[in-house]
Motif scaffolding. Sequence first.
Motif, PDB file in Angstrom:
ATOM      1  N   ASN A  41       0.857  -1.176   0.000  1.00  0.00           N
ATOM      2  CA  ASN A  41       0.000   0.000   0.000  1.00  0.00           C
ATOM      3  C   ASN A  41       0.897   1.231   0.000  1.00  0.00           C
ATOM      4  O   ASN A  41       1.887   1.277   0.737  1.00  0.00           O
ATOM      5  N   TYR A  42       0.539   2.213  -0.808  1.00  0.00           N
ATOM      6  CA  TYR A  42       1.202   3.502  -0.717  1.00  0.00           C
ATOM      7  C   TYR A  42       0.328   4.377   0.162  1.00  0.00           C
ATOM      8  O   TYR A  42      -0.766   4.785  -0.251  1.00  0.00           O
ATOM      9  N   PRO A  44      -0.775   7.774   2.425  1.00  0.00           N
ATOM     10  CA  PRO A  44      -0.897   9.148   1.897  1.00  0.00           C
ATOM     11  C   PRO A  44       0.439   9.874   1.712  1.00  0.00           C
ATOM     12  O   PRO A  44       0.646  10.539   0.690  1.00  0.00           O
ATOM     13  N   LEU A  47       2.234   8.366  -1.295  1.00  0.00           N
ATOM     14  CA  LEU A  47       1.574   8.692  -2.556  1.00  0.00           C
ATOM     15  C   LEU A  47       1.881  10.120  -2.997  1.00  0.00           C
ATOM     16  O   LEU A  47       2.023  10.399  -4.190  1.00  0.00           O
TER      17      LEU A  47
ATOM     18  N   ILE B  67      -8.697  11.398   2.339  1.00  0.00           N
ATOM     19  CA  ILE B  67      -7.246  11.401   2.172  1.00  0.00           C
ATOM     20  C   ILE B  67      -6.881  10.335   1.141  1.00  0.00           C
ATOM     21  O   ILE B  67      -7.244   9.170   1.295  1.00  0.00           O
ATOM     22  N   GLU B  68      -6.111  10.745   0.147  1.00  0.00           N
ATOM     23  CA  GLU B  68      -5.801   9.802  -0.934  1.00  0.00           C
ATOM     24  C   GLU B  68      -4.636   8.899  -0.570  1.00  0.00           C
ATOM     25  O   GLU B  68      -3.627   9.334  -0.018  1.00  0.00           O
ATOM     26  N   LEU B  69      -4.770   7.627  -0.893  1.00  0.00           N
ATOM     27  CA  LEU B  69      -3.672   6.665  -0.834  1.00  0.00           C
ATOM     28  C   LEU B  69      -3.817   5.768  -2.046  1.00  0.00           C
ATOM     29  O   LEU B  69      -4.644   6.025  -2.911  1.00  0.00           O
ATOM     30  N   LEU B  70      -3.019   4.725  -2.120  1.00  0.00           N
ATOM     31  CA  LEU B  70      -3.111   3.829  -3.274  1.00  0.00           C
ATOM     32  C   LEU B  70      -2.858   2.404  -2.823  1.00  0.00           C
ATOM     33  O   LEU B  70      -1.811   2.104  -2.247  1.00  0.00           O
ATOM     34  N   MET B  71      -3.836   1.562  -3.064  1.00  0.00           N
ATOM     35  CA  MET B  71      -3.730   0.153  -2.676  1.00  0.00           C
ATOM     36  C   MET B  71      -3.447  -0.684  -3.916  1.00  0.00           C
ATOM     37  O   MET B  71      -3.672  -0.246  -5.032  1.00  0.00           O
ATOM     38  N   VAL B 113      -8.498  -4.863   2.023  1.00  0.00           N
ATOM     39  CA  VAL B 113      -7.170  -4.252   2.137  1.00  0.00           C
ATOM     40  C   VAL B 113      -7.239  -3.004   3.015  1.00  0.00           C
ATOM     41  O   VAL B 113      -6.389  -2.789   3.881  1.00  0.00           O
ATOM     42  N   ILE B 117      -5.458  -2.068   6.569  1.00  0.00           N
ATOM     43  CA  ILE B 117      -4.701  -0.847   6.861  1.00  0.00           C
ATOM     44  C   ILE B 117      -5.222  -0.225   8.162  1.00  0.00           C
ATOM     45  O   ILE B 117      -4.442   0.108   9.060  1.00  0.00           O
ATOM     46  N   GLN B 121      -3.237   0.671  11.626  1.00  0.00           N
ATOM     47  CA  GLN B 121      -2.844   2.063  11.842  1.00  0.00           C
ATOM     48  C   GLN B 121      -3.649   2.772  12.924  1.00  0.00           C
ATOM     49  O   GLN B 121      -3.174   3.726  13.519  1.00  0.00           O
ATOM     50  N   PHE B 132     -10.311   7.189   3.734  1.00  0.00           N
ATOM     51  CA  PHE B 132      -9.244   6.958   2.756  1.00  0.00           C
ATOM     52  C   PHE B 132      -9.862   6.725   1.385  1.00  0.00           C
ATOM     53  O   PHE B 132     -10.825   5.971   1.261  1.00  0.00           O
TER      54      PHE B 132
END
Lengths: 578, 578
Positions: A41-42, A44, A47, B67-71, B113, B117, B121, B132
């Motif tokens: 996972n990236y 925040p 990213l 909040i942006e992330l990338l899975m 996923v 996370i 967290q 997210f």
Amino acid sequence: MKASRFFIGTLKEAPSDAEIVSHKLMVRAGMIRRVAGGIYNYLPIGLRSIRKVEQIVREEMNRAGAIELLMPAVQPAELWQESGRWEQYGPELLRFKDRKQSDFVMGPTHEEVVTDIARGQIKSYRQLPVNFYQVQTKFRDEIRPRFGVMRGREFIMKDAYSFDKDVEGLKVSYRKMYDAYTRIFTRLGLEFRAVAADNGSIGGSGSHEFHVIAETGEDDIAYCPTSDFAANVEAADALPLIAQRGAPTQALTKTPTPGAAKCEAVAELLGIPLESTIKSIILATDKEGAEPTIWLLMLRGDHDLNEIKVGKLEGLGGFRFATESEIVEWFGTPPGYLGPLNTKKPVKVIADSTVANMSDFVVGSNEVDFHTTGVNWGRDLPEPVVADIRNVKKGDPSPDGKGVIDICRGIEVGHVFQLGTKYSDAMNATFLAENGKPAPMQMGCYGIGITRILGAAIEQNFDEKGIIWPESIAPFQVVVCPMGMDRSELVREHAERVYNELLEAGVDVILDDRGERPGVMFADWELIGVPHRLVIGERGLKDGKIEYQGRRDTEATLLAAEAAAQTVAQKVRAAIAV
Amino acid sequence: MKASRFFIGTLKEAPSDAEIVSHKLMVRAGMIRRVAGGIYNYLPIGLRSIRKVEQIVREEMNRAGAIELLMPAVQPAELWQESGRWEQYGPELLRFKDRKQSDFVMGPTHEEVVTDIARGQIKSYRQLPVNFYQVQTKFRDEIRPRFGVMRGREFIMKDAYSFDKDVEGLKVSYRKMYDAYTRIFTRLGLEFRAVAADNGSIGGSGSHEFHVIAETGEDDIAYCPTSDFAANVEAADALPLIAQRGAPTQALTKTPTPGAAKCEAVAELLGIPLESTIKSIILATDKEGAEPTIWLLMLRGDHDLNEIKVGKLEGLGGFRFATESEIVEWFGTPPGYLGPLNTKKPVKVIADSTVANMSDFVVGSNEVDFHTTGVNWGRDLPEPVVADIRNVKKGDPSPDGKGVIDICRGIEVGHVFQLGTKYSDAMNATFLAENGKPAPMQMGCYGIGITRILGAAIEQNFDEKGIIWPESIAPFQVVVCPMGMDRSELVREHAERVYNELLEAGVDVILDDRGERPGVMFADWELIGVPHRLVIGERGLKDGKIEYQGRRDTEATLLAAEAAAQTVAQKVRAAIAV
């Protein structure tokens, strides 16, 4: 961005599977989290840096005239069967069946798909040249995924593919990409080198790797600090170190060298320079139904064999090292103390280009505990076959004649490659040339490992506190740390003011309004690697001051509170201007 | 952008597999190209529109505090086994093994996923709420991929996941997403409706779908033009159309209705309104080791059964339609002419809430070619069990009491959903609540089909010439078409000037400098659907004029040549301002 509306997931400890510093720091800084081996996972913060890298890459690709599109991750097997890679590619190519039992792959690269686009879309030379690129998620089923984003299985790449009507056009497209990559890595703020995969000059080369320089790099790079020569050590030309062969001055003498099988020991025992000794390396090549051919390769005592260069010599494709019994049969003695004089059976001798110009040198006598000194070409040995068969060394002359070689280690983050007609021939991607006849398109491919760049940037820029981001790819450029914002109206006011002024100045700033203790705040942002920090406290404000510290600075400096935002904005702009 | 440096791949013909207009036009306009069933390349023009949709989505998600992330696309089976979906999900879930024979899936969605996370967290209520999101490529192995990007296998989605400490928090997070979606689809320039998956009011609903209104939509939507009520027809409450039951005025009369088995025929034959007739629908429910229960459902002649509502009634879960032999056994007559009076064996009667207030109505007599008129509750039939078992109809009162229902068709492009603790319970995603005890996180999920939006926008906006893009997601906002740029210096000068002025005004403009004939140029840009076109020709310029035509305009208008760029820039700004 305000930290209270953001997600910061720093950790005190790195996970046990993290072996290298970038992997440890990316996990600790809350940039990545493992989902499975080589799959992340990236988060925040991570990213944000990825997006900044992507943005710079896109800007420079567009500037170079490349056109963005997007190809799928899942690709049908048919295309890979057409190109022949369905069979050629190893288990790194993840293959699977869909619900209808059709074969697919998860794309590790997109030559097949883009060639299929080109053959469908491009009919005439008038449509060429064209260069398509994408920023896309790829999958490579590495047998041992590790090192975090440095050798992951799922990763983000920028890949570009150029199509030209002829080889001259391909060279122009290639040069444009080479120049774009140079701008990209310069703007990313990384120390890097473009490294030739063969002879080290952009004009004559069909492939260059772009390496970020870092002590922890996997590759040895030979480069010339006073010119732009750079090549993988394995590929760099080694020039003869002796311009002209001297005349013989010594007689051929068999000399006892008890226990000194290695060149270093011989040199020490005889009190001569290592550079006067010769290393004999015995190779074999096989022919069906015949006895093997045995080769003796002669290298100066201080030089190392380059097996890649050897493999390209005539007759030596597919060579192997000779077995002990072959050595006994051909040389009449076990390994150690071998040489070209008085072999038991005939061997083919190849002298490295430096050795070929040596005189009065020392070789093994093909007898245990003996070497022969004063050996000379022509007089004692027939003129040899000469070839470049060694690795370059620090201090060698640069092949471009513009200085002296140095060696460094690098991490490959980009690759430009002239494919020629490999895929257009296999997949029948032709166009109508100016002469009215169909011709295969000349292709080039150009990759940049977007996620890998983060790891490489960290390997190059860190200290014991954490990451030190180059300005252009830091997740935030500036952090504002207020001391006791919840207790002091003065601190809150100034923190908000400075934050807003920085935002207005176009700076990517984060205000740490989490209410954490100063120690926690400072440790977090040093770990995350934000380049500039402003600390706003009551004591300083009473003197009209705000504390500034650059991430590489050993000490803080005081700025006038009213001008602090402008001063830092100035620093950011100066650091990013390339 | 200059067209000569861009890639335009328009086609005269649509591919034979394209069934719907958006699929045909996207292929013809050079936006997409098929790679395999349901898997597409997004060509440069298509990608431009995708990026514009993504940008608006991101801006509004960020504004809403997400909040942006990338899975990753590739997810380990373990997570899906934990949630239970490894077994529950059908073959749409693409499963495969990696080279080490470990099980993985290609993610069709990321609840597992992201829950993983969150549980790693989030430790304390102080870290909640958090939302997210990602913009990411998904894969769903549709059995019949078709309609281009409307039902593809690989597609781009924005998916968001909120985590809250309690149900009240979840409702707040949900409302924020509902509002963000409303802003997103408004800014995209689409006519849309938020449609409740149950009772049609945001407050009480756990799920809303966002539909783009289009005649070709798959879903029937009931909405109230004078309020914001909207629900899938299948889910919309149908109110009783008669406020109070009238007293009986007719005698119960068995009447011959030869050949008139259907309500419409009965009404015509008897000269009465269709609204006085009753449709009897016979259902069965099974109990092991006993004979089935037979149900008679009574609907007004002009109404349709809503099977979803019926399935939720007590005792009717898993119902089926009765067989012909069952009907003969319970009613003594084959299907047609059925009714609640004088059944052969007892049946359970349920009256729709409108039917329950009817008087003097007509039912079948359980005898071929006969109906009974003047039927009244209480007098001729016992008071019925009453339920809402019909679809709402155009003209019905809106359930919110604020108007009258209309029906339209829609394409689902977004979905907001209150998950509650489904995943946090299954995967043990807990946090320490304010009372110091662990509690499961309350989750919501929120999806937008990025690539699907392009198809939906086209289904809503096209004509016989091609696509008509909403301003905000057009691949280009303005096209400048010079007539004979290569022959006329004057035309070239003005074309370049107008192009540069538009660029400077921040307009996304393309200059068609390909040197194509006017007919080809115009056809291409009308097909591609650019909202504004400027045509620059010598004749017009001699009068100081440039020709302007909006994509929906039937005729061109003349603009002063010097002011043309500013005039068009103004139109673009006006169209985008929401």
